[in-house]
Design an enzyme around this catalytic site. Structure first.
Site, PDB file in Angstrom:
ATOM      1  N   ASP A  98      41.348  32.998  39.380  1.00 39.95           N
ATOM      2  CA  ASP A  98      42.057  33.681  38.295  1.00 39.95           C
ATOM      3  C   ASP A  98      43.091  32.695  37.735  1.00 39.95           C
ATOM      4  O   ASP A  98      42.760  31.843  36.913  1.00 39.95           O
ATOM      5  CB  ASP A  98      42.681  34.945  38.887  1.00 39.95           C
ATOM      6  CG  ASP A  98      43.328  35.855  37.863  1.00 39.95           C
ATOM      7  OD1 ASP A  98      42.878  35.871  36.710  1.00 39.95           O
ATOM      8  OD2 ASP A  98      44.293  36.550  38.210  1.00 39.95           O
ATOM      9  N   PHE A 137      39.783  43.061  34.728  1.00 40.42           N
ATOM     10  CA  PHE A 137      39.897  43.225  36.169  1.00 40.42           C
ATOM     11  C   PHE A 137      38.586  43.777  36.721  1.00 40.42           C
ATOM     12  O   PHE A 137      38.084  44.794  36.272  1.00 40.42           O
ATOM     13  CB  PHE A 137      41.068  44.138  36.538  1.00 40.42           C
ATOM     14  CG  PHE A 137      41.492  43.922  37.952  1.00 40.42           C
ATOM     15  CD1 PHE A 137      42.314  42.847  38.288  1.00 40.42           C
ATOM     16  CD2 PHE A 137      41.031  44.747  38.970  1.00 40.42           C
ATOM     17  CE1 PHE A 137      42.682  42.610  39.603  1.00 40.42           C
ATOM     18  CE2 PHE A 137      41.397  44.516  40.297  1.00 40.42           C
ATOM     19  CZ  PHE A 137      42.219  43.450  40.612  1.00 40.42           C
ATOM     20  N   ARG A 179      35.459  47.301  47.465  1.00 45.30           N
ATOM     21  CA  ARG A 179      34.889  46.027  47.930  1.00 45.30           C
ATOM     22  C   ARG A 179      33.399  46.174  48.236  1.00 45.30           C
ATOM     23  O   ARG A 179      32.632  45.232  48.126  1.00 45.30           O
ATOM     24  CB  ARG A 179      35.585  45.554  49.205  1.00 45.30           C
ATOM     25  CG  ARG A 179      37.031  45.130  49.013  1.00 45.30           C
ATOM     26  CD  ARG A 179      37.513  44.406  50.268  1.00 45.30           C
ATOM     27  NE  ARG A 179      38.955  44.256  50.327  1.00 45.30           N
ATOM     28  CZ  ARG A 179      39.640  43.277  49.722  1.00 45.30           C
ATOM     29  NH1 ARG A 179      39.014  42.362  49.019  1.00 45.30           N
ATOM     30  NH2 ARG A 179      40.955  43.209  49.832  1.00 45.30           N
ATOM     31  N   GLU A 233      35.224  31.407  47.664  1.00 43.61           N
ATOM     32  CA  GLU A 233      36.192  32.382  47.129  1.00 43.61           C
ATOM     33  C   GLU A 233      35.477  33.450  46.314  1.00 43.61           C
ATOM     34  O   GLU A 233      34.390  33.228  45.804  1.00 43.61           O
ATOM     35  CB  GLU A 233      37.165  31.642  46.190  1.00 43.61           C
ATOM     36  CG  GLU A 233      38.561  31.449  46.751  1.00 43.61           C
ATOM     37  CD  GLU A 233      39.418  32.718  46.684  1.00 43.61           C
ATOM     38  OE1 GLU A 233      38.884  33.843  46.789  1.00 43.61           O
ATOM     39  OE2 GLU A 233      40.638  32.576  46.546  1.00 43.61           O
ATOM     40  N   ASP A 234      36.130  34.591  46.177  1.00 41.15           N
ATOM     41  CA  ASP A 234      35.576  35.638  45.331  1.00 41.15           C
ATOM     42  C   ASP A 234      35.791  35.341  43.851  1.00 41.15           C
ATOM     43  O   ASP A 234      34.891  35.470  43.040  1.00 41.15           O
ATOM     44  CB  ASP A 234      36.163  37.018  45.688  1.00 41.15           C
ATOM     45  CG  ASP A 234      37.696  37.040  45.740  1.00 41.15           C
ATOM     46  OD1 ASP A 234      38.337  35.989  45.515  1.00 41.15           O
ATOM     47  OD2 ASP A 234      38.259  38.118  46.017  1.00 41.15           O
TER      48      ASP A 234
END
Ligand code: IMP
Ligand code: MG
Length: 173
Positions: free
Chosen positions: A101, A150, A163, A97-98
């Site tokens: 959160d 963020f 990205r 996963e990136d």
């Protein structure tokens, strides 16, 4: 409208950390084959870099989830948008996963994939925002823990942009 991006981790720093995580993973899976499951689209840059540095045999598959929400906040409601191509039964699976959160995505995904009887299932994430967690979930491998900001780059987007930045930065919309 233009957004300001402040560098958080340079390409070199990310590279160095991925090398470390990849050796940990290679050691752990010595003598086994590893099936990487990438969560599109954010996980794709990280997974490619990670895969190149893992020394045990690797296979890869991709899935996409959709979580309803706005561009900076995911909702609790998650559905599968693109299924895996192959069965994971009996395989040593590593979810890539990136970012973790709230943790809802990984919680949903690990429950869903565990149901399919993999030989083992672990989670690997490029970034983790522990302060934001609403469910109890922890990745087995985390490159960086970050504050509640963020971030974009290295696969992570803001409204589908940024990205392709080769580094990770904090965005101020
Ligand atoms: P979770 O289900 O709340 O853990 O959300 C995980 C997903 O939200 C990630 O896979 C990202 O797609 C997105 N996300 C959360 N924080 C960020 C961020 O700082 N930048 C970009 N995407 C983020
Ligand atoms: Mg994601």
């Amino acid at each position: 409208m233009s957004e300001k991006i402040q560098m958080l981790f340079s390409e070199k720093e990310v590279d160095r950390r991925i090398n470390q995580i990849a050796s940990e993973i290679s050691e752990k899976y010595q003598g086994k084959e590893l099936h990487l499951v990438c969560v599109l689209k954010g996980g794709v840059f990280f997974m490619c870099e990670l895969a190149k540095r893992i020394s045990v045999p690797v296979t890869m598959d991709f899935m996409a989830l959709s979580s309803y929400g706005n561009s900076t906040e995911s909702s609790g409601y998650i559905t599968m948008k693109k299924e895996l191509d192959e069965s994971i039964e009996g395989k040593h699976v590593l979810i890539v996963e990136d970012i973790v959160d709230s943790g809802r995505t990984l919680k949903y995904l690990s429950a869903e994939l565990n149901r399919r009887n993999p030989a083992s299932l672990e989670l690997c994430t490029l970034l983790d925002k522990p302060e934001r967690r609403v469910t109890e979930i922890k990745a087995d491998y985390t490159c960086f823990e970050i504050p509640d900001k963020f971030v974009v780059g290295y696969g992570l987007d803001y409204a589908q942009k940024y990205r392709n930045l080769p580094y990770i930065g904090i965005i101020e919309p």
